[in-house]
Design a protein around this motif. Structure first.
Motif, PDB file in Angstrom:
ATOM      1  N   THR A   1     -17.675 -15.876  18.861  1.00 39.30           N
ATOM      2  CA  THR A   1     -16.609 -15.498  17.925  1.00 39.30           C
ATOM      3  C   THR A   1     -15.245 -15.943  18.430  1.00 39.30           C
ATOM      4  OG1 THR A   1     -17.869 -13.589  17.123  1.00 39.30           O
ATOM      5  CG2 THR A   1     -15.482 -13.547  16.800  1.00 39.30           C
TER       6      THR A   1
ATOM      7  N   LEU B   1     -17.923 -17.484  10.319  1.00 42.43           N
ATOM      8  CA  LEU B   1     -18.601 -16.512  11.185  1.00 42.43           C
ATOM      9  C   LEU B   1     -19.782 -15.835  10.510  1.00 42.43           C
ATOM     10  CD1 LEU B   1     -15.606 -14.716  12.946  1.00 42.43           C
ATOM     11  CD2 LEU B   1     -17.184 -16.367  13.944  1.00 42.43           C
TER      12      LEU B   1
ATOM     13  N   ALA C   1      -5.368 -15.005  16.129  1.00 43.66           N
ATOM     14  CA  ALA C   1      -6.730 -15.209  15.631  1.00 43.66           C
ATOM     15  C   ALA C   1      -7.690 -14.197  16.239  1.00 43.66           C
ATOM     16  CB  ALA C   1      -7.179 -16.637  15.936  1.00 43.66           C
ATOM     17  N   HIS C   2      -7.544 -13.928  17.534  1.00 43.19           N
ATOM     18  CA  HIS C   2      -8.449 -12.989  18.193  1.00 43.19           C
ATOM     19  C   HIS C   2      -8.162 -11.548  17.793  1.00 43.19           C
ATOM     20  CE1 HIS C   2      -9.386 -16.130  21.553  1.00 43.19           C
ATOM     21  NE2 HIS C   2     -10.088 -16.333  20.454  1.00 43.19           N
TER      22      HIS C   2
ATOM     23  N   ALA D   1      -9.966 -11.121  14.622  1.00 43.28           N
ATOM     24  CA  ALA D   1     -11.423 -11.123  14.768  1.00 43.28           C
ATOM     25  C   ALA D   1     -11.943  -9.876  15.473  1.00 43.28           C
ATOM     26  CB  ALA D   1     -11.866 -12.373  15.526  1.00 43.28           C
TER      27      ALA D   1
ATOM     28  N   THR E   1     -14.998 -19.815  18.235  1.00 42.93           N
ATOM     29  CA  THR E   1     -14.972 -20.284  16.847  1.00 42.93           C
ATOM     30  C   THR E   1     -13.642 -19.970  16.183  1.00 42.93           C
ATOM     31  OG1 THR E   1     -17.372 -19.935  16.677  1.00 42.93           O
ATOM     32  CG2 THR E   1     -16.144 -20.165  14.622  1.00 42.93           C
ATOM     33  N   THR E   2     -13.169 -18.747  16.317  1.00 41.84           N
ATOM     34  CA  THR E   2     -11.898 -18.380  15.682  1.00 41.84           C
ATOM     35  C   THR E   2     -10.728 -19.097  16.349  1.00 41.84           C
ATOM     36  OG1 THR E   2     -11.798 -16.394  17.079  1.00 41.84           O
ATOM     37  CG2 THR E   2     -12.720 -16.144  14.878  1.00 41.84           C
TER      38      THR E   2
ATOM     39  N   PRO F   1     -11.677 -17.163   9.066  1.00 44.66           N
ATOM     40  CA  PRO F   1     -12.932 -17.440   9.754  1.00 44.66           C
ATOM     41  C   PRO F   1     -14.141 -16.752   9.146  1.00 44.66           C
ATOM     42  CG  PRO F   1     -11.679 -15.787  10.943  1.00 44.66           C
ATOM     43  CD  PRO F   1     -10.810 -16.240   9.808  1.00 44.66           C
TER      44      PRO F   1
END
Length: 455
Positions: A428, A11, A339-340, A343, A431-432, A7
């Motif tokens: 964020t 981002l 993913a989170h 991020a 999106t991620t 990402p």
């Protein structure tokens, strides 16, 4: 072989869209609209999607908005946020607080007395304005970063979530026939956790729910001769008290079933006995079977109390809306959490227990296959922290659970996300999450070029 570039490149444009998204949030927060009346909010959201290159369809199931961005072959991922606000007077003290007053919805049109209709204060006491601003930001980033993913992004602004009717209305209006049907649907919701973090459940996120209206019938007349007739306010009060008792007797504590009377509309003044009283009731349960059983318990309570008071007509019980439980499937949950974690870092990704809150988002997924006819749609849902550092630090309690209990929660007049921290975190997270579901680019730095086009 191409690999997902991650990402980061997408981002990287966050600073370029953040100010506009915060401004969008403040605008919508100042000017909230009730369920079914979200015309201005929908228009603002649609304008942002068009500016990002999305092909936009409006007026779906009311004021519903959907934008489609095709970016070559790959999965179809639906990202959703809500448009509507609540009939709640804001008491946050914010410089951008809502002062809007609007006509109450048609279901509370005053037919049971002046208290049931008229003009009510309106505010975004549930955080839908924040959800919408974050989704607008994610949509903008996906459009700007189209070289780094493949597939189709479908971005939806849903009306009438607070009445549990908007998702069904959009689907009945042909959402998945007029636009590409998704393989996965994603949404997030603000919660009184520290801003800048997200929280995931273990599958079950939100309960199944029902919105029920009960109308008790009496014999109107003078307060001096009330004893000669039936006061429907007393009938409604008895139903309110007996409903909780009966549900507690029918279910165990581990069933997590609740029946909550949130509104009683009746009468015009103290010396006039009305002829009707209306209750608005929320039923919550972990699954549809227990929800439906609880509704039947409620029907029994109404019938017994109506008979006991000698009502001229049995109380009318109307189930106005139903919602399934929101359950995240394991593979989607694992991919979103991964993913989170990448991020935000482990310190900003928490767990979340099953909640008795409910909404109609699950209908967009496999739980709504009976409605939209598309089986196997996966569901991803997470909570978004929204409390600023000072309110969190000064909230009473030594544990996170104690602070959560003390802080204003969703639907409170004092609920107010911190836009400085919640907005970038929500953009964020969405999106991620979307990138984790979409397809990979052809290669690092590949251009979408000829594959990017309108829906």
């Amino acid at each position: 072989m191409s690999q997902r570039p991650g990402p980061g490149p997408v981002l990287a444009a966050l600073p370029d869209v953040l100010a506009d998204c915060v401004g969008f949030y403040l605008d919508v927060h100042r000017s909230p609209e009730l369920s079914g009346a979200e015309e201005r909010t929908a228009g603002l959201f649609a304008d942002r999607l068009r500016a990002g290159g999305y092909r936009v369809t409006t007026g779906i199931g009311g004021h519903g908005v959907a934008g489609v961005l095709r970016n070559g072959p790959g999965p179809v991922v639906l990202l959703r946020a809500e448009l509507d606000a609540l009939p709640v007077r804001e008491a946050t003290g914010a410089a951008y607080a809502s002062t809007v007053r609007a006509p109450q919805d048609a279901a509370a049109d005053g037919s049971c007395g002046a208290a049931g209709g008229g003009v009510v204060p309106v505010s975004h006491a549930c955080g839908h304005d924040m959800h919408l601003a974050c989704l607008a930001g994610a949509a903008a980033l996906l459009a700007r970063g189209a070289a780094h993913w493949r597939g189709t992004a479908v971005v939806v602004g849903q009306p009438a979530e607070e009445t549990l009717t908007g998702a069904e209305a959009m689907l009945r209006d042909g959402l998945y026939e007029r636009l590409p049907a998704p393989s996965v649907v994603l949404a997030q919701h603000t919660a009184p956790l520290p801003a800048g973090m997200v929280a995931h459940g273990g599958g079950l996120m939100l309960s199944a729910g029902a919105m029920v209206t009960v109308t008790a019938h009496g014999t109107g007349g003078h307060a001096a001769t009330a004893h000669l007739g039936v006061n429907p306010v007393e009938v409604a009060a008895a139903i309110t008290l007996r409903a909780r008792e009966s549900v507690a007797a029918a279910f165990g504590a581990g069933d997590h079933v609740s029946v909550t009377v949130g509104a009683l509309h009746a009468g015009t003044r103290g010396n006039v006995v009305p002829d009707r009283a209306r209750l608005e009731i929320a039923v919550r349960a972990p699954d549809a079977a227990r929800r439906d059983r609880a509704v039947e318990v409620l029907r029994g309570v109404c019938a017994r109390e109506g008979a006991a008071y000698g009502c001229p007509r049995a109380p009318q019980v109307e189930v106005r809306a139903l919602s399934p439980a929101t359950v995240c499937d394991a593979p989607t949950l694992a991919a979103l959490r991964t993913a989170h974690l990448a991020a935000f870092g482990a310190g900003r990704v928490a767990g979340w227990p099953p909640s008795s809150a409910t909404e109609d988002f699950a209908l967009f997924g496999s739980a709504g296959a009976w409605l939209h006819g598309v089986p196997g749609i996966r569901t991803g849902y997470w909570m978004l922290g929204s409390v600023g550092p000072l309110p969190w630090r000064t909230a009473p309690g030594g544990t996170a659970a104690e602070k959560l209990a003390a802080l204003p929660g969703n639907h409170s007049p004092a609920f107010l996300p911190d836009p400085r921290l919640t907005t970038p975190a929500g953009i964020t997270a969405m999106t991620t999450g979307a990138l984790a579901m979409l397809g990979t680019a052809r290669g690092e730095g590949a251009s979408a070029g000829d594959e990017l086009g309108p829906g």
